[in-house]
Design a protein around this motif. Structure first.
Motif, mmCIF file in Angstrom:
data_model
loop_
_atom_site.group_PDB
_atom_site.id
_atom_site.type_symbol
_atom_site.label_atom_id
_atom_site.label_comp_id
_atom_site.label_asym_id
_atom_site.label_seq_id
_atom_site.Cartn_x
_atom_site.Cartn_y
_atom_site.Cartn_z
ATOM 1 N N ALA A 41 42.863 46.423 33.188
ATOM 2 C CA ALA A 41 43.495 47.645 33.695
ATOM 3 C C ALA A 41 45.010 47.503 33.813
ATOM 4 C CB ALA A 41 42.898 48.012 35.048
ATOM 5 N N GLY A 42 45.534 46.327 33.402
ATOM 6 C CA GLY A 42 46.977 46.111 33.438
ATOM 7 C C GLY A 42 47.510 45.643 34.777
ATOM 8 N N GLU A 43 46.614 45.237 35.674
ATOM 9 C CA GLU A 43 47.047 44.795 37.000
ATOM 10 C C GLU A 43 47.367 43.300 36.998
ATOM 11 O OE1 GLU A 43 44.978 46.562 40.431
ATOM 12 O OE2 GLU A 43 43.624 47.443 38.953
ATOM 13 N N ALA A 44 48.177 42.879 37.960
ATOM 14 C CA ALA A 44 48.601 41.483 38.047
ATOM 15 C C ALA A 44 47.470 40.590 38.534
ATOM 16 C CB ALA A 44 49.781 41.364 39.006
ATOM 17 N N ILE A 45 47.518 39.331 38.127
ATOM 18 C CA ILE A 45 46.659 38.303 38.703
ATOM 19 C C ILE A 45 47.321 37.843 39.988
ATOM 20 C CG2 ILE A 45 45.691 35.992 38.416
ATOM 21 C CD1 ILE A 45 45.749 36.466 35.387
ATOM 22 N N ARG A 46 46.609 37.955 41.105
ATOM 23 C CA ARG A 46 47.174 37.609 42.411
ATOM 24 C C ARG A 46 46.759 36.192 42.798
ATOM 25 N NH1 ARG A 46 44.261 42.424 45.302
ATOM 26 N NH2 ARG A 46 42.676 41.438 43.992
ATOM 27 N N ILE A 47 47.739 35.306 42.959
ATOM 28 C CA ILE A 47 47.451 33.925 43.362
ATOM 29 C C ILE A 47 47.727 33.782 44.857
ATOM 30 C CG2 ILE A 47 47.847 32.964 41.074
ATOM 31 C CD1 ILE A 47 50.618 32.046 42.014
ATOM 32 N N GLY A 48 46.780 33.201 45.580
ATOM 33 C CA GLY A 48 46.897 33.059 47.025
ATOM 34 C C GLY A 48 47.117 31.612 47.422
#
Length: 281
Positions: free
Chosen positions: A34-41
């Motif tokens: 969907a073009g969203e970022a990969i979120r790293i925690g």
């Protein structure tokens, strides 16, 4: 990494009161498609993973993870900082997609999340007063001498200490490294337990007031392996991550990216698999 692709979000405890819609997320590949970022925690755990002055992801686990993701063709990354104790709950709640905090692979954690293959071999150590007046070099020493140990909430050192017979009343739990250091400096705890990387950095910051114990004094079963954490429903992405990591781990490119954080050849995980670690740690 193209800095324009990096969106940094700092999440404090209060920010976890986001709307239910914002807290939920679909499978990682759906987000990517969907073009969203990969979120790293990650938490503030020097030198594993921590925010730089501009909030960008620093530390050897972040460096290694970003290198693997780049090999996979992913550079749209969002950094999310939280407390250590919020990493697994935050992943499960969909507040981020990957845990890059330098988390040891443990059987208890394997029940709740999926880990990549190991990316680092990690030993424990203690910070103690200069001269180590109580002679604390192992968890058994802490038990036998009735000493008070401080460590981070959710750290693997809690399980290691309990396994050695340390009474729960003698295990002080605090949010993270800053509080561990403060407790030992103030004399509220006799020893601060963590990974050798973490406690050495703490001891080095005290100008000789505190020192770090020899990690080789601890038994072999205190050795842990760190991995990257994923939601179990993202197994498809994890499989692709493992394949890319296998071709990246230990390469000159990777070792150059992590050397400023103290990661060297001895930190490489060897041939140990996540399946073995989950069964034996």
């Amino acid at each position: 990494m193209n800095r324009s692709c990096l969106t940094t979000t700092i999440i404090a405890g209060a920010a976890f009161g986001l709307s239910a819609a914002a807290a939920l997320a679909g499978p990682l590949m759906d987000r990517i498609n969907a073009g969203e970022a990969i979120r790293i925690g990650f938490a503030n755990e020097i030198p594993f993973a921590y925010p730089g002055p501009d909030g960008s992801p620093k530390g050897f686990v972040n460096a290694e993870t970003l290198g693997v993701l780049k090999k996979m063709g992913h550079e749209n990354i969002e950094a999310v900082q939280t407390d250590w104790g919020g990493l697994i709950p935050g992943l499960q709640a969909g507040r981020f997609d990957i845990i890059t905090g330098g988390m040891n692979i443990l059987a208890s954690r394997c029940e709740n999340i999926a880990f990549s293959e190991p990316m680092a071999k990690i030993g424990d150590a203690f910070i103690v007063a200069a001269g180590n007046p109580k002679g604390l070099t192992t968890y058994v020493d802490i038990k036998d001498k009735g000493a008070v140990m401080v460590t981070g909430s959710g750290y693997s050192n809690i399980e290691a200490a309990k396994a050695a017979g340390v009474e729960e009343a003698n295990i002080m739990q605090v949010p993270g490294p800053t509080e561990i250091l403060a407790a030992v400096k103030a004399g509220r705890a006799d020893a601060g337990a963590g990974t050798y990387f973490t406690v050495k950095q703490l001891a080095d910051s005290t100008g000789g007031e505190l020192e770090v114990t020899d990690p080789a004094a601890l038994p072999e079963d205190s050795i842990n392996w760190a991995g990257i954490g994923f939601r179990k429903e993202d197994q498809d992405f994890l499989d692709a991550f493992n394949a890319a990591q296998k071709g990246y781990l230990g390469t000159p490119e990777m070792m150059e990216a992590v050397k400023e954080y103290g990661y060297g050849e001895p930190t490489l995980p060897g041939d140990v698999t996540t399946e073995w670690v989950c069964a034996n740690r």
